[in-house]
Every structure is written in structure tokens, then in C-alpha cells.
Design an enzyme around this catalytic site. Structure first.
Site, short mmCIF file in Angstrom:
data_model
loop_
_atom_site.label_atom_id
_atom_site.label_comp_id
_atom_site.label_asym_id
_atom_site.label_seq_id
_atom_site.Cartn_x
_atom_site.Cartn_y
_atom_site.Cartn_z
N VAL A 1 -45.59 -0.11 44.00
CA VAL A 1 -44.82 -1.33 43.73
C VAL A 1 -43.92 -1.06 42.52
O VAL A 1 -44.41 -0.92 41.40
CB VAL A 1 -45.76 -2.53 43.47
CG1 VAL A 1 -44.95 -3.76 43.08
CG2 VAL A 1 -46.58 -2.82 44.72
N ASP A 2 -42.61 -0.93 42.78
CA ASP A 2 -41.62 -0.72 41.73
C ASP A 2 -41.84 0.60 40.97
O ASP A 2 -41.57 0.68 39.77
CB ASP A 2 -41.60 -1.91 40.74
CG ASP A 2 -41.33 -3.22 41.45
OD1 ASP A 2 -40.51 -3.24 42.38
OD2 ASP A 2 -41.93 -4.24 41.06
N HIS B 1 -34.87 -4.58 40.89
CA HIS B 1 -35.98 -5.18 40.15
C HIS B 1 -35.46 -5.78 38.84
O HIS B 1 -34.70 -5.12 38.12
CB HIS B 1 -37.06 -4.13 39.86
CG HIS B 1 -38.23 -4.72 39.16
ND1 HIS B 1 -39.15 -5.51 39.80
CD2 HIS B 1 -38.62 -4.67 37.85
CE1 HIS B 1 -40.05 -5.93 38.95
NE2 HIS B 1 -39.75 -5.43 37.75
N GLU C 1 -27.79 -7.66 37.76
CA GLU C 1 -28.29 -7.14 39.05
C GLU C 1 -27.16 -7.02 40.05
O GLU C 1 -27.04 -6.02 40.77
CB GLU C 1 -29.35 -8.09 39.64
CG GLU C 1 -30.65 -8.14 38.90
CD GLU C 1 -31.65 -9.06 39.61
OE1 GLU C 1 -31.65 -9.11 40.84
OE2 GLU C 1 -32.43 -9.71 38.91
C1 GRF Z 1 -33.90 -10.76 42.22
O1 GRF Z 1 -34.21 -11.18 40.93
C2 GRF Z 1 -34.34 -9.33 42.44
O2 GRF Z 1 -34.30 -8.57 41.28
C3 GRF Z 1 -35.78 -9.51 42.86
O3 GRF Z 1 -35.77 -10.66 43.66
C4 GRF Z 1 -34.69 -11.50 43.27
C5 GRF Z 1 -33.89 -11.75 44.49
O4 GRF Z 1 -32.85 -12.66 44.25
N1 GRF Z 1 -36.26 -8.33 43.55
P1 GRF Z 1 -31.76 -12.94 45.35
O5 GRF Z 1 -32.52 -13.34 46.63
O6 GRF Z 1 -30.98 -11.68 45.57
O7 GRF Z 1 -30.94 -14.06 44.83
#
Ligand code: GRF
Length: 207
Positions: free
Chosen positions: A146-147, A111, A176
Site C-alpha cells: 500500500v503506497d 497519494h 496533485e
Molecule cells: C486524492 O487525494 C488522491 O491523492 C487520493 O485520493 C484522492 C482522490 O481525489 N489517492 P479525486 O477523486 O481525484 O478528486
């Protein structure tokens, strides 16, 4: 070396999937992506998986009368592929207990905010609108909300003067990618533990 058998659920771009695939290719991650499963036939993530030689499947939620039936189909495909853990990498559907009971405490989500702040969609927009000074990203276990599931790991990202949703999202995305790889490495190494005590929210420890 034993590889962690993982299924990855996607709906779109797939940059987090790519980070996982790149780490595996660089031999930095003992994970075997058994299946990349998308609910969107046109998801760019599917092409990324195919380019890495990873099996893909499309299961559209439009083809099922209920969320439970859709989740049952996802579970069937993941089980058939031998997945034991599931990564939600930009998967835009909320899972029902049908799915979560099939992979208890073995589904993780990425997230783009420091939960419990800014859950749901447009997390980066929410952080900007609020005037937060720090946001970031979270990898957490998925529960029925959700989250809302137990937090595994987080990384902070400062909001900068002049940021817009795109610049902020791009900086968060870098973190991420690092975080999801780090968490999968911890899971593969058996370092992740869920600590539950009666009446208390489950916590995750790592070590
Ligand atoms: C990311 O920002 C993730 O945090 C959110 O959806 C987006 C997915 O990006 N859950 P990607 O498809 O991995 O580029």
C-alpha cells in the site's frame, strides 16, 4: 502525434481525472483515456468522464468472490479498451498480482503525502496529527504494497498554522493535479525509466 493509451481507475470525486481530461482538452497532454473504470456506481468521476466523451464502466468488487477475480475483470475491461498504462485516481481498492502482472510497472497512483511518510488512508490527517511542517503529494508506480512502489515524482506543500484536514487537503489537491499531468506527460514522451539493480529497490529516473 502518438497518444498514450491510458485507463483510469476511480472510486469517487474524480478531480484528478478532471485535471487529466482538462489537460488533454487543452492539448497539453498526448494521452488518450480509453476507459474510466469505477468500482462504485455512484462515483462523480463517471459523470466527469461521460461529460468529456470518455467511455466508462462500472465493475463492483461486491460482484466477485475474490479480489483476484475482481482484478481479472478489471484487466479484461482495460485490455479490451486498449489501455497500456493505468492511473489510480482515487481508486479505493488494493490491487493484487493478477492486476499488476497484467500491467507490469505500468500502473501509477497519486497519494496525498510525501511518501514514505503517511501512507494509507487519511494521509492529510496523519500529517496534521504528527505535527509535520511539510507534506505534499507523490505519484508512484504501484507494487503489491500500500503506497510502497517506486516514487516517480513529488511536490511539497507546507502545513500552515490553523490548517485543518480540509484546508490542507485542498492545497495538496492543487499540486496533485499538476503532478499527475506532469508525470503522464513524461510517460507519454518516453522519459520515464525504471532502474533496477540486483538486491536494490527499483528507482525511477525521468529524462
Ligand atoms: C486524492 O487525494 C488522491 O491523492 C487520493 O485520493 C484522492 C482522490 O481525489 N489517492 P479525486 O477523486 O481525484 O478528486
Amino acid at each position: 502525434m502518438t497518444l498514450l493509451p491510458v485507463g483510469v481507475l476511480v472510486s469517487g470525486r474524480g478531480s484528478n481525472l478532471q485535471a487529466i481530461l482538462d489537460a488533454i482538452a487543452g492539448e497539453a497532454l498526448p494521452v488518450d483515456v480509453r476507459l474510466v473504470l469505477s468500482n462504485q456506481p455512484g462515483a462523480a468521476a463517471l459523470a466527469r468522464a461521460a461529460a468529456a466523451g470518455v467511455p466508462t464502466a462500472v465493475i463492483s468488487h461486491h460482484d466477485y468472490a475474490t479480489r483476484e477475480a475482481f482484478d481479472g475483470a478489471l484487466v479484461g475491461a482495460l485490455r479490451q479498451a486498449g489501455a497500456e498504462w493505468v492511473v489510480l485516481a482515487g481508486f479505493m481498492r488494493v490491487l493484487t498480482p493478477v492486476f499488476l502482472r497484467a500491467f507490469p510497472l505500468r500502473v501509477i497512483n497519486i497519494h496525498p503525502a510525501l511518501l514514505p511518510s503517511f501512507p494509507g488512508i487519511h494521509a492529510q490527517r496523519q500529517a496534521l496529527a504528527y505535527g509535520a511542517k511539510i507534506t505534499g503529494c507523490t505519484v508512484h508506480l504501484v507494487d503489491e504494497g500500500v503506497d510502497t512502489g517506486p516514487i516517480i515524482a513529488q511536490r511539497p506543500v507546507p502545513l500552515l498554522d490553523g490548517d485543518d484536514e480540509d484546508t490542507l487537503a485542498a492545497r495538496i489537491l492543487v499540486e496533485e493535479h499538476r503532478l499527475v499531468v506532469q508525470v503522464l506527460a513524461d510517460i507519454a514522451a518516453g522519459r520515464l525509466h525504471v532502474v533496477s539493480s540486483a538486491g536494490a529497490r527499483p528507482h525511477v529516473t525521468c529524462g
